[in-house]
Design a protein around this motif. Structure first.
Motif, mmCIF file in Angstrom:
data_model
loop_
_atom_site.group_PDB
_atom_site.id
_atom_site.type_symbol
_atom_site.label_atom_id
_atom_site.label_comp_id
_atom_site.label_asym_id
_atom_site.label_seq_id
_atom_site.Cartn_x
_atom_site.Cartn_y
_atom_site.Cartn_z
ATOM 1 N N ASN A 118 0.184 2.039 -7.473
ATOM 2 C CA ASN A 118 1.620 2.271 -7.483
ATOM 3 C C ASN A 118 2.259 0.727 -7.993
ATOM 4 N N ASN A 156 -6.514 6.683 0.934
ATOM 5 C CA ASN A 156 -5.856 5.396 1.969
ATOM 6 C C ASN A 156 -6.028 6.223 3.358
ATOM 7 N N ASN A 193 -2.532 -0.645 -1.678
ATOM 8 C CA ASN A 193 -1.711 -0.156 -2.933
ATOM 9 C C ASN A 193 -2.391 -0.305 -4.113
ATOM 10 N N SER A 214 1.043 -3.171 -7.579
ATOM 11 C CA SER A 214 -0.207 -3.242 -7.139
ATOM 12 C C SER A 214 -0.999 -4.190 -7.806
ATOM 13 N N TYR A 220 0.014 8.110 2.472
ATOM 14 C CA TYR A 220 -0.388 7.046 1.734
ATOM 15 C C TYR A 220 -1.351 7.528 0.574
ATOM 16 N N ASN A 225 -2.521 7.797 -4.937
ATOM 17 C CA ASN A 225 -1.323 7.532 -5.119
ATOM 18 C C ASN A 225 -0.616 7.428 -3.889
ATOM 19 N N VAL A 226 0.265 6.518 -3.651
ATOM 20 C CA VAL A 226 0.973 6.319 -2.553
ATOM 21 C C VAL A 226 2.140 7.142 -2.766
ATOM 22 N N VAL A 274 7.135 5.412 3.357
ATOM 23 C CA VAL A 274 5.961 6.148 3.125
ATOM 24 C C VAL A 274 5.872 7.339 3.568
ATOM 25 N N ASN A 282 7.539 4.448 -0.776
ATOM 26 C CA ASN A 282 7.768 2.681 -1.434
ATOM 27 C C ASN A 282 6.625 2.183 -0.412
ATOM 28 N N PHE A 283 5.460 1.680 -1.162
ATOM 29 C CA PHE A 283 4.463 1.090 -0.430
ATOM 30 C C PHE A 283 4.804 -0.205 0.440
ATOM 31 N N LYS A 284 5.895 -0.939 0.219
ATOM 32 C CA LYS A 284 6.398 -2.473 0.732
ATOM 33 C C LYS A 284 6.741 -1.838 2.255
#
Lengths: 298, 315
Positions: B167, B152, B164, B170, B148, B134-135, B145, B138-140
């Motif tokens: 989440n 990751n 990703n 993904s 990670y 899990n990240v 973040v 917000n991954f974007k």
């Protein structure tokens, strides 16, 4: 004569060569084997390690960009929080109750049925046994649909009955125990008959003690099944306080948005996993022998 | 010996099991077939009206299931997961079993470790796997973040880019990778247990003979170990396929009841998941048809497996 001697020395030299090669490769293969096994064992163990150390971290430490592999300070309050968030206390009791009652009833039914199939004579015995075995081929999901309908009609929703009764008979356990009973010599039974011992007394005094290892395996597998059951309780319990432990765990921590309080969640997961581990540590032999014959989880 | 008094007693012993089996096993088999072939059977229409509703007999339910968009997704997911995880986990389990069989010190200890995943709750440990992939944040938007996640971090430590995995937003194969990894992890213990049991009962003479001939290790493995183990291998492959087509709880463990990453719910649904989706809506006709299709798939796959193993298994 000299030819033979020459051959012998050549042979010896070859053997020495072989031994030298073996002396080099053997430690290498052994080291390689151990390295491979240790690497695999690490992958197997890592999730458990991560679960435990995460459950002891503070939320801030868990969310650090570079993870720590040992908590800076052990926070046991996560466990208290997990216990109250998931209403785990009540669900532990539910699961224990359902597990114990269904195991006891299931054992009684299994012993009686296996005894009749192994020792008693009646018409249609072989046909009945074959029919029982045939049902083992059908995936359980097929039964679930009608059973769901049936328990609604019986008004069993949200009761302990619905969690216990539909799964009391396991054809696999009957089969396992019948095979075990068949190995007990028939002479014992006939001797007991001559002495005027009743069937039931013979079953309890002679057969059950002799088949004890199988019965212990069945007990553990059944308890594990109750502990891990998720699908059926999820279908037939609408009230939170009637659910079992796995449902409570999944529903209390169902947020995958990324902002979950993972240390608390991991504490809950640890609490749910711990009893099975303890049982496993003490009863490893019975679990492994039961499982190797079953091929099903729980 | 067989007098009528005896018979009567035997049935007394059998009574509890037979009553329960009639209600919860035999009746469901009959009823599932019945409901599946009653066109559009739905208990809301069946129960809510005063007069008895009759349904036409036909294959309408099967048509609906096959046309249903979610069914094809579920079938694809289930088939992919099975076809990928069964061979990989069997091969890995075989290697581990052979390695375990060749060592003496620590054998029991390592064997116990390899069995551990079996005694876990597959939903609970699925949640641990989810945590590792899990990240947080917000991954974007990298600025948002906070971590990670463990996997990751390992990738980044070796110079890779974070992925990703599970989440929102993904990709399908990232999700599938996590599932495949988890399912294999989960499937190893049983396979290792059975294969190691098989190896330990193999006659040592074959290996002695190979030693005398100084046969290379790889040839010993492919020409002696695998053929001698083939009944056990067939057994774990067949049970693996059966279990694979019933895959459900590993996905619930990692992705939750929604059977997919946030924003992409249902994308990872399986056939069993689909049956359980339909059930609370009381669409029993559809659910029954889907269950029969699942049974047919499992039956056909098992038959194929048996045919293949008949040719290749050396008893």
């Amino acid at each position: 004569m000299s030819e033979k001697k020459a051959f012998n020395t050549m042979h010896d030299r070859n053997m020495q060569h072989m031994n030298l090669l073996q002396r080099i490769t053997k430690p290498l293969t052994i080291t390689g084997t151990y390295l491979f096994l240790f690497a695999m064992a690490l992958i197997i163990l890592f999730p458990f390690y991560w679960m435990i150390i995460s459950s002891l971290k503070t939320l801030a430490e868990y969310r650090e960009a570079v993870p720590t592999f040992w908590p800076r300070a052990m926070i046991f309050s996560n466990y208290a929080e997990a216990f109250s968030t998931g209403n785990l206390g009540r669900l532990f009791l539910n699961t224990a109750y359902v597990g114990v009652v269904s195991t006891i009833l299931s054992l009684v039914i299994t012993v009686l049925t296996a005894f009749a199939l192994a020792r008693l004579e009646f018409k249609g015995k072989n046909a009945l046994f074959a029919a029982l075995l045939a049902t083992m081929m059908i995936p359980g999901e097929l039964f679930t649909i009608t059973n769901y309908q049936t328990v609604i009609n019986f008004k069993w929703m949200d009761t302990y009955t619905v969690l216990i009764v539909p799964f009391l008979v396991s054809v696999f356990y009957i089969y396992l125990l019948r095979q075990n009973f068949m190995q007990i010599p028939n002479e014992l039974y006939l001797a007991a008959k001559v002495d005027g011992t009743s069937d039931l007394k013979y079953l309890i005094k002679v057969m059950v003690p002799l088949a004890l290892p199988t019965l212990i395996s069945i007990t553990i597998l059944k308890m594990m099944g109750a502990w891990n059951s998720y699908v059926w309780p999820n279908l037939v319990t609408k009230k939170d306080e009637m659910q079992l432990i796995t449902n409570g765990l999944r529903n209390a921590f169902n947020d995958t948005s990324g902002n979950t309080n993972y240390p608390v969640q991991m504490a809950a997961v640890t609490l749910v996993s711990a009893p099975l581990f303890l049982v496993f540590l003490f009863l490893r032999k019975y679990i492994m022998s039961g499982v190797s014959r079953s091929g099903i989880k729980g | 010996m067989v007098d009528s008094k005896h018979q009567w007693k035997a049935w007394l012993y059998l009574a509890p099991a037979i009553v329960l089996l009639l209600v919860f096993t035999v009746w469901p088999i009959i009823n599932t077939v019945r409901l599946a072939f009653l066109n559009n059977y739905n208990s809301l229409t069946a129960v809510n009206q005063e007069e008895v509703v009759t349904f036409a007999v036909g294959i309408e339910n099967f048509k609906t299931v096959l046309r249903y968009d979610g069914f094809l997704t579920a079938l694809k997911n289930t088939a992919l997961l099975t076809v990928i995880t069964v061979p990989l986990s069997t091969l890995l389990a075989l290697l581990i079993a052979v390695a375990l069989n060749s060592i003496k010190p620590l054998q029991k200890f390592l064997q116990t470790i390899f069995f551990l995943p079996y005694v876990t709750n597959s939903i609970a440990i699925g949640m641990v796997f989810a945590a590792m992939f899990n990240v947080v944040g917000n991954f974007k938007i990298p600025r948002l973040v906070s971590t990670y996640g463990l996997v990751n971090n390992i990738i980044m430590f070796f110079g890779g880019d974070p992925i990703n995995w599970i989440n929102a937003g993904s990709g399908y194969w990232a999700n599938m990778f996590v599932l495949i990894f988890y399912i294999i992890w989960n499937a190893l213990p049983f396979k290792i247990l059975v294969l190691l049991g098989g190896l330990q009962s193999v006659n040592k003479q074959y290996y002695e003979a190979a030693k005398v001939d100084s046969t290379p290790r790889w040839r010993v493995f492919t020409k002696i170990t695998v053929p001698l183990l083939s009944p056990m291998i067939a057994y774990v492959v067949i049970t693996g396929f059966i279990g694979g087509f019933k895959e459900y709880s590993s996905i619930v463990g990692i992705f939750g009841n929604t059977m997919g990453a946030p924003g992409n719910e249902g994308a990872l649904n399986t056939i069993v998941g689909m049956i359980y989706d339909v059930l609370p809506k009381q669409d029993y006709g559809l659910a029954s048809a889907a269950a029969l299709i699942l049974f047919a798939i499992i039956f056909v796959v098992t038959m194929i497996n048996m045919q293949v193993s008949k040719k290749r298994v050396h008893y």
